[in-house]
Every structure is written in structure tokens, then in C-alpha cells.
Design an enzyme around this catalytic site. Structure first.
Site, PDB file in Angstrom:
ATOM      1  N   GLU A   1       3.651  17.328   0.461  1.00  0.00           N
ATOM      2  CA  GLU A   1       4.560  16.490   0.892  1.00  0.00           C
ATOM      3  C   GLU A   1       4.405  14.911   0.654  1.00  0.00           C
ATOM      4  O   GLU A   1       4.385  14.007   1.439  1.00  0.00           O
ATOM      5  CB  GLU A   1       4.554  16.429   2.619  1.00  0.00           C
ATOM      6  CG  GLU A   1       4.842  17.771   3.254  1.00  0.00           C
ATOM      7  CD  GLU A   1       5.017  17.833   4.591  1.00  0.00           C
ATOM      8  OE1 GLU A   1       4.444  16.816   5.381  1.00  0.00           O
ATOM      9  OE2 GLU A   1       5.327  18.913   5.402  1.00  0.00           O
TER      10      GLU A   1
ATOM     11  N   GLU B   1       4.411  26.055   3.878  1.00  0.00           N
ATOM     12  CA  GLU B   1       3.936  25.728   5.204  1.00  0.00           C
ATOM     13  C   GLU B   1       4.975  26.049   6.064  1.00  0.00           C
ATOM     14  O   GLU B   1       6.005  25.778   5.761  1.00  0.00           O
ATOM     15  CB  GLU B   1       3.505  24.214   4.905  1.00  0.00           C
ATOM     16  CG  GLU B   1       2.713  23.943   6.321  1.00  0.00           C
ATOM     17  CD  GLU B   1       2.384  22.248   6.073  1.00  0.00           C
ATOM     18  OE1 GLU B   1       1.920  21.917   5.025  1.00  0.00           O
ATOM     19  OE2 GLU B   1       2.565  21.590   7.070  1.00  0.00           O
TER      20      GLU B   1
HETATM   21  C1  GAL Z   1       3.368  19.182   7.718  1.00  0.00           C
HETATM   22  C2  GAL Z   1       2.126  18.753   6.925  1.00  0.00           C
HETATM   23  C3  GAL Z   1       0.716  19.224   7.539  1.00  0.00           C
HETATM   24  C4  GAL Z   1       0.747  18.886   8.926  1.00  0.00           C
HETATM   25  C5  GAL Z   1       1.992  19.591   9.723  1.00  0.00           C
HETATM   26  C6  GAL Z   1       2.063  19.303  11.150  1.00  0.00           C
HETATM   27  O1  GAL Z   1       4.560  18.436   7.461  1.00  0.00           O
HETATM   28  O2  GAL Z   1       2.040  19.186   5.593  1.00  0.00           O
HETATM   29  O3  GAL Z   1      -0.369  18.479   6.800  1.00  0.00           O
HETATM   30  O4  GAL Z   1       0.726  17.299   9.253  1.00  0.00           O
HETATM   31  O5  GAL Z   1       3.321  18.958   9.153  1.00  0.00           O
HETATM   32  O6  GAL Z   1       3.186  19.996  11.607  1.00  0.00           O
END
Ligand code: GAL
Length: 834
Positions: A422, A529
Site C-alpha cells: 500500500e 491481503e
Molecule cells: C491494510 C494494511 C495493513 C493493515 C490493515 C488493517 O490496509 O495493509 O497493514 O493496516 O489494513 O485493516
């Protein structure tokens, strides 16, 4: 706590070579963790040999000083960083190198120091390293005083905070090694073994070996490479002559053919060892081992991930590096336990989010069969917190990226490189994109000629940077695809536009995923993710006008002001999804290679969406103490072949109250629920709903689920209403430890009623006493809001459970743990170590 053996080891380390070396050993990797002195604070001249450190605390590494601290709203890391202390710390170690080693070369290797370390030997600065997750090393040889007292001093500066979006830990939190070689040796991370053309009959192994000559004379050597199978038998070998000028390195290429290769796969992670021997004038001068896994794989735009010819899904999880109550301090058994729990769930992939992991984690993944996505950075030039790595990026990214790839590229478990998570360079931002192409070319070392720049003038600086990073990685390892975890799904994202991503990777954005084949023709895809679903183990909100029965769910995540999120799979951050939603999406779309769920375990820091006093995450499928939440069994039912029949919640409510009972199961056609023997109906999962659910009226007694396959009962689970807390049960995960001073036993502590039922709401304070060859390494209960210390000899139960971690002192023999709590019957358990 450290006993005699460790003291002896401290003395032994003073006579380093004589205790560690045997004459025929041409290379030694000496554990350099024991016998350090530590000061939390800053002192002028603490690097000097004559500095008096006797008042400093004696300790062994790895060490994380933050985990020893108290939670406070005022700690500058903020709740995002776990609300634990930061600061500056110093470490010193005194040792006497043996005169007999005066012709040897010594490198000190730090697997990771968080952060901003500066290392001194005998008062001389060897270097400074800002990135807290990178492995680095220094040559000690020119500054060593043979046969005399030498002092290694390390200053660690984690005072400028926040510099992380999660808990980082503080100090020399990974292992330290002293590597001793002759003057002519395999260079650091000097082997690179890749496999091509794998068939059942044969695999081709391409080997590159860099030989370093640190002597004053040119060296003519032979590089002998042998591949050993898991039994240690040589299955292929070859030898090549190599000339290395004085003070230089030479790279040698070799090819070996391996007949009938055993494949590395997730269930059978077969490992070969490449043994590299350097021979000079008929004498072996170095001997170096590299793990080799023979596997073929590809990512396909239509079929997704293919391993050894078989399309399969990556059923992975993201993990941060902390080990719960042990903090960031590396402990191999603690990492192994996490991986065992995940493997048992059917998980086959780990994303090292969002930074290079401890090398031991990758060793474990090689050995246990995980598909690893190894990630370099959470940010590039644009910062996410005020003092993060972005401020070092321009100066350090090439060096850090190089060291990251060179260190890790021989791990067969690694299948994907991620060059960022991100990163804010996905978007244009007039304020931050201050570099012109010409400036970027210079500052970021793109190495472009004016012509090339003109040609690429269409490309944004951000796209060029993505391309530069990807090309940099490709030059060091062309065998693995590159991706980034993107949270901008639009193809106009600068990272996608660079064309440099081999695999398109989305974080979240499930709604955009069906369009991937249209938006990114011929590109493989993975969900880097997913979910960020929220749950607190043991907590259930009952029921409500908010329907918790599938397929309906709450429209919006419900941010519970008590900081405890319901354990049903219906609550997630706005950018996320439920666990079931993503499982179904992947199941129904062959092109999706799989997912890495955010996260496998809860981690310290980032209690999003909550604030103080919440100080650790709610995203884990497993809580911080290592106790599975209910979603664990959903994954186990969908991802594994193990029989699963999991009924929840507990059965302690107010008579007459409406209760939603859920069941995750597999290997059955239907499930039937009974309340005190009365059927509440037969249910079955559907393609749309991966659990069975009933809304029933509570009455004390028993709730039971019966699973049937083809009319035959294949499983039963009963939960009984628990009475008042009466006793403690202790269950160690392992009772026979290694007497190595590192091994751990994770002891689950449960509060039971007189009949042995778990009391699901118990929060009794439990005190621990240990006798014998173990000490308490940490305590936890999985509560994200507990202000209790992780380093203590007591803990309150949280929804009926807590955890005490016993660590072996280094002595063989037995240890006894006693747990006491007011009004409860005590419990005792014994463990042994050998
Ligand atoms: C994502 C990020 C993670 C964590 C997660 C929490 O956007 O890549 O590191 O922060 O959100 O929802």
C-alpha cells in the site's frame, strides 16, 4: 535467571575461538547472543573499550526492551505501535579473540536491530543501519585485538516515534552471529541455486557461487558443489576451477543434473542441501551449506497458482513479526508454534507483512511447507507515520533491497517478492511528487540516459520508481514473480501502469476483483491481503435486531464501545470483508491464485478501529496468546481435510434469552442442534453460506450438535452450562523440551467449574510459581485491552483462559509450574528438558 551454563558460556565466549573452534572447521557460525550488557538510555562514550558497564544489566539476546515496559497512552508509539515504550538503548559485549585465529576473518551478523543502529568495535564505528528489519553485517577483522579484551557496542535509537503502523519492538531483537572463515571463502550470501526444467526424471540445478579472496595474494581454487538428499547422500556434484584476485570476488557458474528429483511441496516439503566446498592447494578452505527445494510453479492469468503441475489455491495469512507476550524478540519455538497452529488450520501460505522477516521464519517455512510472499517495505518515499523509513528510503532502498533478496533468494518456500505494501506512490499527489524525472533519475539512481528518460517521459516518477525496484529485484532473482499489495484497484494506479508487476496484487477491494481479467488482460492475480475481519475470542453479542444469520449481515461494521468485537463472522473494517465472503469469491473464480488473510494471529499495535485502551489488533484468526477464535474452524473446515465440527458460542446465558448458535463443519451432509435433548432443526451449509445457524432460546443445561453423513452420525459436540469457577487446568503444549536455554512450553490455563466445564466468562487472577529449570518468559490472555504486563508471574483469565510461557534455563532436568487463584483449586504441571 540465567544459570551457570550461561555464565560459563559467557566465560567461554571470552575465549571465543578456543571454545568454539575445532581445528578442522573451516567456517563457523558462532552464536553471539549470550553475555551482553544493556542500558536503557544514552551515555556518552559508551562505545569506548574502557567505559564502565558493570552497572548495566546483564542479559542474553535476542532482546526486546519495549515488551518489558508498561502500556501507556503517553508512549510516543501510540496505540498503533502498541502503546509500549521506545527510546535509546545500548548493548555491549566483551570478548577475547584467540591469537591462534589471527589469520582468520570475522564478520558480525545482526539478523535485525530495531532501529537506527550504530555498531562499534573497540570504539571504532563500523557503520550505521536505519532499517530495523534488515539483516546486516560488518567485517570485524581489521579492528580486532588478538588475545586482548575487545568490546562490541551497539547503540539503538528508536526514540523518534511513531515510526511504524504496528508494534516493532526495540533493540537487538533478532540473533547475532559471529562468522569465522579463512581468507578465501564463499562470499556473504554467496551462493544462488535455482532449479529449471523439472520433470519426474530430472531437474537442472543452476548454481552461482561467489568466492571472496580477502588475502593479499591471488588465489587459484576449485569450487566443488554437491547436492545432498535429505539423508545426506550425494546425488549430484561438480567441480570448477576459479581464479580470484587478491581483495576481489569471482563468480562461478555450475550446472548439476538431479535424477528422479523429490519435489518440494506444501505437504511434502522435501529439502536437499547444496554443499559448497572451496579447495585451495588441495586443502578445503571453506564449506558452506544452502537449502535447495526442487519445485516448479507458475502463476497463470486463468488458472491461478500452479505448483508442481497442480493448480491449487494459496490459502495464506499475513503475519507481523511479534510473538505476543514475548514481543519482537526472536524465538524459534515461538515462531514454530505459530506456524504449527496455522498449518493445522489448513493454512499453506505466509505473507511476511510488511518487511523482511527473521531468517529462522523462512527456514521454518521451507521445512514446514508454506508458500511465502516475502515483502520488502511498507512505504517508499512517501511516509505513513511521521518518522518512518520513508526518510531513509532514497539513501538506503537499493542496499536494503539488495541485502533482502540476496539473503532470502535460496529459500524454496518463497514464491513471490513483494516490493511494497500500500505504498502511497500508487497515487499522484502534487504536494509529495516533488521530483522531476531528471531529479528522480539522479536521486533514485535509475541509471537512465537522457534518451531513455525522454522515451519514458510518459511515465510518472512513481511508475518509474516501481519499475526501478522491480528491475532491481529481477536482476538479483529472475525466478520469482514480483507484486505489491495495492489498495488502489484502478489500472491507472502508477504501480500497475509501470507494467513491472508480474502479478497484480490487491489488498481488499473484493468488489473489483471480478473485473481483474478485463482490466488486466493476461495478468495473474492474487489477493495480497483480505478481510480485516474483527473478532475478540470468547466475546459474543447476543442476538439482536442486527441479524447474525447468514446470508444477511450487518451493513456496517459495528464498532463496539467496549472494545470487544463479536466473534461471529459479520464484522469487518469498511475496506474489508467477512471471512466467508472472500473464501467464496476465491472458490468461484479460478483465476484468483489465492489470498493472504489479514491476519493469521493478532499482533501488538494497530487496534483499528479502536483507540486507547485497545493496544493490540482484532484481526487475527488466532488471538495474541495463540488461542484460536471461532473463524479458525471455518478455515479448517474449508481449507483442510481434517474433520471439523465446531459449535459456538458457549452455553451460559440468561434463561429465555435469544441465542444464535453457529456451527462450522465439514465431511458431513447435515447438522442437527439439540437444546437439552430437544431438536432445534436440521441444517446444512449451502454454497452461499458456509456455516449452519440456529436462533434458540437459552435454557441452562446442554446444547449439542450432531453431524451426519449419508444418515450416519459422524460427529457430536456438546457444550454444557458451566457452574461457578472452581478449579484451574494447566495444559502444556509440550512437556519435553530441549535443554538449550531457548525452548518453550506454552501452557494453557483454563478456569473450570467443579465438573470440568470451561467457565466462559471467568476472569480470575491466576498466580504462577515455577521451580526447577524453567522460568516465565511471558504471560498473556489474548485481551486486546489488558493493561497487565507481559512479563509477570500473574495474569487474569480472559473469557476463561490465559497463557503462561515457560522457558528452559539451559539446564537439563525438570520444572514444576503451580497455578493458584483465590477460591479455586490449585493446579500443577511438570515439564522436563534434556
Ligand atoms: C491494510 C494494511 C495493513 C493493515 C490493515 C488493517 O490496509 O495493509 O497493514 O493496516 O489494513 O485493516
Amino acid at each position: 535467571m540465567k544459570k551457570l551454563a550461561s555464565l560459563l558460556c559467557g566465560v567461554c565466549c571470552l575465549l571465543l575461538a578456543s571454545c568454539a573452534a575445532s581445528p578442522e572447521k573451516v567456517r563457523e557460525k558462532i552464536d553471539f547472543n549470550d553475555g551482553w550488557r544493556f542500558l536503557l538510555g544514552d551515555e556518552p562514550q559508551a562505545e569506548e573499550v574502557g567505559f564502565a558497564d558493570t552497572a548495566w544489566r546483564a542479559l542474553d539476546l535476542p532482546h526486546d526492551w519495549a515488551i518489558e515496559g508498561d502500556f501507556s497512552q503517553d508512549n510516543p508509539s501510540g496505540t498503533g505501535g502498541g502503546a509500549l515504550p521506545g527510546g535509546i538503548g545500548w548493548y555491549r559485549k566483551t570478548f577475547v579473540p584467540d591469537k591462534a585465529d589471527a589469520d582468520k576473518k570475522f564478520r558480525i551478523v545482526f539478523d535485525g536491530v530495531y532501529m537506527n543502529s550504530e555498531v562499534f568495535l573497540n570504539g571504532v564505528s563500523l557503520g550505521h543501519r536505519p532499517y530495523g528489519y534488515i539483516t546486516f553485517s560488518y567485517d570485524l577483522t581489521p579492528h580486532l585485538k588478538w588475545g586482548e579484551k575487545n568490546v562490541l557496542a551497539v547503540r539503538v535509537d528508536n526514540s523518534e516515534q511513531p515510526n511504524s503502523r504496528w508494534y516493532s519492538g526495540c533493540g537487538i531483537y533478532r540473533n547475532v552471529w559471529l562468522v569465522k572463515t579463512g581468507a578465501v571463502h564463499v562470499a556473504e550470501w554467496g551462493t544462488y541455486a535455482t532449479v529449471s526444467e523439472v520433470s519426474d526424471a530430472q531437474a537442472d540445478l543452476d548454481i552461482q557461487t561467489r568466492v571472496a579472496n580477502e588475502s593479499a595474494m591471488p588465489a587459484q581454487v576449485k569450487v566443488h558443489s554437491s547436492l545432498l538428499d535429505a539423508e545426506g547422500l550425494i546425488v549430484a556434484s561438480g567441480e570448477t576451477d576459479c581464479f580470484v584476485e587478491a581483495g576481489k570476488e569471482t563468480e562461478v557458474s555450475q550446472q548439476l543434473k538431479v535424477g528422479n528429483p523429490e519435489r518440494w511441496d506444501i505437504d511434502t516439503p522435501y529439502l536437499y542441501t547444496l554443499l559448497t566446498e572451496v579447495v585451495q592447494e588441495g586443502k578445503q578452505v571453506d564449506r558452506y551449506e544452502t537449502p535447495v527445494g526442487i519445485r516448479s510453479f507458475s502463476f497463470d492469468a486463468e488458472k491461478g497458482f500452479i505448483l508442481n503441475g497442480r493448480p491449487m489455491k494459496i490459502n495464506g495469512v499475513c503475519m507481523h513479526h511479534d510473538l505476543g507476550c514475548l514481543g519482537a524478540a526472536v524465538n524459534v519455538r515461538a515462531m514454530e508454534r505459530q506456524l504449527e497452529i496455522l498449518k493445522e488450520m489448513g493454512c499453506n501460505g505466509i505473507r511476511c507483512s510488511h518487511n523482511p522477516p527473521a531468517p529462522e521464519l523462512l527456514d521454518l517455512c521451507d521445512r514446514m511447507g508454506f508458500i511465502v510472499m516475502d515483502e520488502a517495505f511498507d512505504m517508499w518515499r512517501k511516509k505513513k507515520t511521521s518518522h518512518d523509513y520513508a526518510r531513509y528510503f532514497d539513501e538506503w532502498y537499493e542496499r536494503d533491497l539488495r541485502d533482502f533478496i540476496l539473503r532470502d533468494r535460496n529459500h524454496p518456500s518463497i514464491f513471490i517478492w513483494s516490493i511494497g505494501n500500500e505504498v502511497l506512490e500508487q497515487w499522484s499527489d502534487a504536494k509529495a511528487d516533488t521530483l522531476s524525472l531528471e531529479e528522480a533519475n539522479l536521486i533514485l539512481n535509475f541509471g537512465h540516459s537522457a534518451d531513455m528518460l525522454a522515451k519514458e517521459g510518459e511515465m510518472s516518477v512513481n511508475s518509474l520508481l516501481a519499475k526501478r525496484l522491480a528491475e532491481f529485484v529481477k536482476a538479483l532473482d529472475p525466478t520469482r514473480p514480483i507484486t505489491t499489495g495495492c489498495n488502489e484497484p484502478n489500472p491507472a494506479n502508477h504501480l500497475f501502469k509501470s507494467g513491472a508487476m508480474d502479478i497484480i496484487g490487491y489488498n481488499y477491494h473484493n468488489a473489483n476483483i471480478p473485473d481483474v481479467p478485463k482490466n488486466f488482460p493476461n495478468k495473474p492475480f492474487i489477493i495480497t491481503e483480505s478481510n480485516s475481519a474483527l473478532a475478540t475470542r470468547g466475546y459474543y453479542r447476543m442476538p439482536s435486531d442486527k441479524v447474525t444469520v447468514c446470508p444477511d449481515r450487518w451493513d456496517k461494521p459495528y464498532y463496539d464501545p467496549t472494545f470487544a468485537c463479536s466473534a461471529y463472522d459479520n464484522c469487518h473494517v469498511p475496506w474489508g470483508n467477512t471471512h466467508e465472503e472472500t473464501i467464496k469469491l476465491i472458490r468461484d473464480n479460478a483465476f484468483i491464485s489465492g489470498q493472504y488473510v489479514w491476519t493469521g494471529f493478532d499482533y501488538i499495535g494497530e487496534p483499528t478501529p479502536y483507540g486507547w485502551p485497545a493496544r493490540s489488533s482484532y484481526f487475527g484468526i488466532v488471538d495474541l496468546a495463540g488461542f484460536p477464535k471461532d473463524a479458525y474452524y471455518l478455515y479448517q473446515a474449508e481449507w483442510s481435510d481434517k474433520p471439523v465440527l465446531h459449535l459456538f458460542p458457549h452455553w451460559n446465558w440468561t434463561p429465555g434469552q435469544d441465542i444464535d448458535m453457529w456451527c462450522y463443519y465439514n465431511n458431513a451432509d447435515e447438522v442437527e442442534l439439540f437444546v437439552n435433548g430437544k431438536s432445534q432443526g436440521v441444517k446444512a451449509k449451502t454454497p452461499d453460506c458456509l456455516h449452519a445457524a440456529w436462533r434458540v432460546k437459552f435454557e441452562p443445561g446442554s446444547v449439542k450438535v450432531v453431524a451426519r453423513k449419508e444418515g450416519k452420525v459422524v460427529g457430536e459436540k456438546e457444550i454444557r452450562t458451566a457452574g461457578t469457577p472452581a478449579q484451574i487446568r494447566l495444559t502444556p503444549d509440550r512437556s519435553n523440551l530441549y535443554a538449550d536455554g531457548r525452548d518453550l512450553s506454552f501452557v494453557t490455563v483454563e478456569i473450570l467449574d467443579k465438573d470440568g466445564n470451561l467457565c466462559p466468562n471467568a476472569d480470575n487472577l491466576v498466580r504462577f510459581q515455577v521451580e526447577g529449570n524453567a522460568f516465565i518468559a511471558g504471560v498473556d490472555n489474548g485481551s486486546p485491552i489488558s493493561m497487565e504486563r507481559f512479563k509477570d508471574n500473574k495474569r487474569k483469565a480472559f473469557y476463561g483462559k490465559c497463557l503462561v510461557v515457560l522457558q528452559n534455563t539451559g539446564d537439563a532436568g525438570g520444572a514444576r509450574l503451580k497455578a493458584v487463584s483465590d477460591g479455586l483449586r490449585d493446579a500443577e504441571v511438570s515439564i522436563t528438558a534434556e
